[in-house]
Design an enzyme around this catalytic site. Structure first.
Site, short mmCIF file in Angstrom:
data_model
loop_
_atom_site.label_atom_id
_atom_site.label_comp_id
_atom_site.label_asym_id
_atom_site.label_seq_id
_atom_site.Cartn_x
_atom_site.Cartn_y
_atom_site.Cartn_z
N HIS A 236 1.00 -1.27 0.20
CA HIS A 236 0.05 -0.15 0.05
C HIS A 236 0.75 1.18 -0.04
O HIS A 236 0.15 2.46 -0.09
CB HIS A 236 -0.98 -0.02 1.27
CG HIS A 236 -2.15 -0.88 1.23
ND1 HIS A 236 -2.79 -1.10 0.15
CD2 HIS A 236 -2.34 -1.94 2.13
CE1 HIS A 236 -3.58 -2.40 0.45
NE2 HIS A 236 -3.44 -2.86 1.46
N ASP B 254 -2.60 -10.18 -2.35
CA ASP B 254 -3.31 -9.78 -1.00
C ASP B 254 -4.80 -9.43 -1.25
O ASP B 254 -5.18 -9.07 -2.48
CB ASP B 254 -2.42 -8.58 -0.64
CG ASP B 254 -2.82 -8.04 0.61
OD1 ASP B 254 -2.12 -8.21 1.80
OD2 ASP B 254 -3.77 -7.35 1.17
N HIS C 41 -6.30 -6.97 -0.62
CA HIS C 41 -6.60 -5.50 -0.85
C HIS C 41 -5.87 -5.23 -2.10
O HIS C 41 -4.71 -5.62 -2.42
CB HIS C 41 -6.00 -4.70 0.33
CG HIS C 41 -6.61 -4.86 1.50
ND1 HIS C 41 -6.07 -5.74 2.61
CD2 HIS C 41 -7.89 -4.49 2.22
CE1 HIS C 41 -6.66 -5.88 3.70
NE2 HIS C 41 -7.85 -5.20 3.25
N ASP D 5 -4.57 -12.59 3.61
CA ASP D 5 -5.91 -12.17 4.14
C ASP D 5 -7.01 -12.45 3.12
O ASP D 5 -8.22 -12.01 3.36
CB ASP D 5 -5.89 -10.74 4.22
CG ASP D 5 -5.24 -9.59 3.35
OD1 ASP D 5 -4.58 -10.32 2.36
OD2 ASP D 5 -4.95 -8.56 3.73
C1 SP5 Z 1 -1.32 -5.13 4.11
C2 SP5 Z 1 -2.58 -5.07 4.36
O1 SP5 Z 1 -3.42 -6.06 4.15
N1 SP5 Z 1 -3.12 -3.70 4.73
C3 SP5 Z 1 -4.51 -3.71 4.88
C4 SP5 Z 1 -4.97 -2.68 5.57
C5 SP5 Z 1 -6.42 -2.25 5.62
N2 SP5 Z 1 -6.68 -1.32 6.67
C6 SP5 Z 1 -7.98 -0.72 6.38
C7 SP5 Z 1 -8.82 -0.96 7.52
C8 SP5 Z 1 -10.55 -1.10 7.30
C9 SP5 Z 1 -11.04 -1.55 8.58
N3 SP5 Z 1 -12.43 -1.99 8.09
C10 SP5 Z 1 -12.93 -2.76 9.47
C11 SP5 Z 1 -13.44 -4.10 9.18
C12 SP5 Z 1 -13.52 -4.86 10.40
N4 SP5 Z 1 -14.56 -5.88 10.37
ZN ZN Z 2 -4.41 -6.98 2.67
#
Ligand code: SP5
Ligand code: ZN
Length: 369
Positions: A187, A221, A223, A310
């Protein structure tokens, strides 16, 4: 198979992150993740854990903005003198700005004040900086660089006496290495940190490898790999592909859409495969096959895998339903490309299953014939 790993990640252990809605929660991207992975790898008969050497700042500054890296380097000492005082909701234990950069400033500039620069260089409230973050991020990048150099340097095992068919077949397998990176990287863009990421380890490795030949980066990943997309968007020598949850509903929200395919000389050399919540093994693998086909057309000399676990069913951040068997099949199909491969650790927060999932993915490279 060599696993490049540094204990320096333990210096990066933010006490909390802030979820949508303003909720402070324990930092999901925690040092325990590495312990789970190490424990699983130590049980195998193929993992050789190696401390990386220091490659210095040059390969990092080749893809990241100098002002941004300066910010990371001095953030903690600057924060200690500027952190807001007082009140129960205010503490100095972690750097988090409360004001972020405008998309269209009248005269875009890097703010002078520390809090201004923090808002400028940080994209969200999950790339939390603490005292040891910069050192941990540098060590993490060194793991990726060392893994990259190992697949180039690694001569195919010299078989002086071919004892068996099996040995001669083994000597033909392309080299692969695992960068057990923490913090993760995909990211992080040219000049910002985001989503637990500070230095883009996979991008640092891919750029390093790009001096030896064409490269492809495949990001699995959950995301979207927005940082990697940002860094290579105008380049044709590094094909970047990301398979991920549709940004229409999922973080990082602003990048990772299917119509983003590169710019200028890089047009056609970035691809996104956004997938719906609930994506299962069958849908995932069908999409993976499309990505692998694009990689073969590119004919890279080496590939870098941004490996986030993930996607696993049961991950606390992910909404995919990829199973343990699915992860094994992902490993098999990528390994079947038969290319020199660097696998870089990204996300994955189902700690109890994380070690087994990583081991399963890697095993396909460790044992490939
Ligand atoms: C490297 C990586 O996988 N980074 C991911 C970062 C995500 N951060 C955003 C978090 C958004 C939170 N959403 C809450 C859902 C909880 N059930
Ligand atoms: Zn991720």
């Amino acid at each position: 198979m060599k696993i490049f790993y540094s204990e320096a990640h333990r210096r990066h252990h933010p006490p909390f992150e802030v979820f949508d809605g303003g909720q402070r929660v324990p930092y999901l991207e925690n040092p325990e993740r590495m312990d789970k992975i190490l424990a699983a790898l130590r049980k195998t008969d193929w993992a050789e854990i190696v401390e990386p050497s220091d490659f210095g700042l040059d390969p990092i500054l080749a893809i990241h903005d100098q002002g941004y890296i300066n910010f990371l380097a001095s953030a903690w000492t600057e924060w200690l003198v500027t952190a807001p005082e007082g009140g129960s909701a205010s503490d100095k234990s972690a750097i988090l700005p409360a004001t972020f950069a405008l998309r269209h400033a009248t005269r875009p500039r890097v703010p002078k004040s520390f809090l201004g620069r923090a808002g400028y260089y940080m994209m969200d409230l999950s790339a939390v900086i603490v005292e040891g973050t910069y050192q941990a991020a540098l060590a993490s990048a060194n793991c990726a660089l060392r893994a990259a150099s190992s697949i180039v340097r690694a001569r195919r095992p010299q078989v002086t006496i071919a004892h068996s068919e099996d040995m001669s077949r083994r000597s033909n397998r392309p080299p692969s290495a695992f960068a057990l990176c923490r913090p993760p990287g995909h990211h992080a863009g040219k000049d910002y940190c985001a989503g637990y990421c500070f230095i883009n380890n996979a991008a640092v490795a891919a750029h390093w490898l790009s001096s030896k030949g064409k490269v492809a980066v495949l990001d699995v990943d959950y995301h979207a790999g927005n940082g990697t997309q940002d860094i290579f968007y105008d380049r044709a020598d590094v094909l970047t592909i990301s398979i991920h949850a549709d940004p229409d509903f999922e973080y990082p929200h602003f990048m990772g859409f299917a119509d983003e395919t590169g710019a200028g000389a890089g047009l056609g050399f970035h691809r996104n495969f956004p997938l719906p919540a609930g994506t299962d093994d069958a849908t995932y693998l069908e999409t993976l096959d499309k990505a692998l086909e694009l990689i073969m057309v590119h004919r890279p000399s080496s590939i870098v895998i941004s490996a986030g676990m993930d996607i696993y069913d049961g991950d606390p951040l992910g909404k995919f339903k990829v199973t343990h068997d699915g992860i094994q099949e992902i490993g098999k199909r990528i390994a079947a490309l038969n290319l020199p491969t660097v696998i870089v650790m990204e996300g994955g927060y189902a700690n109890e299953e994380l070690g087994e999932n990583v081991g399963t993915l890697l095993r396909e490279f460790a044992i490939r014939a």
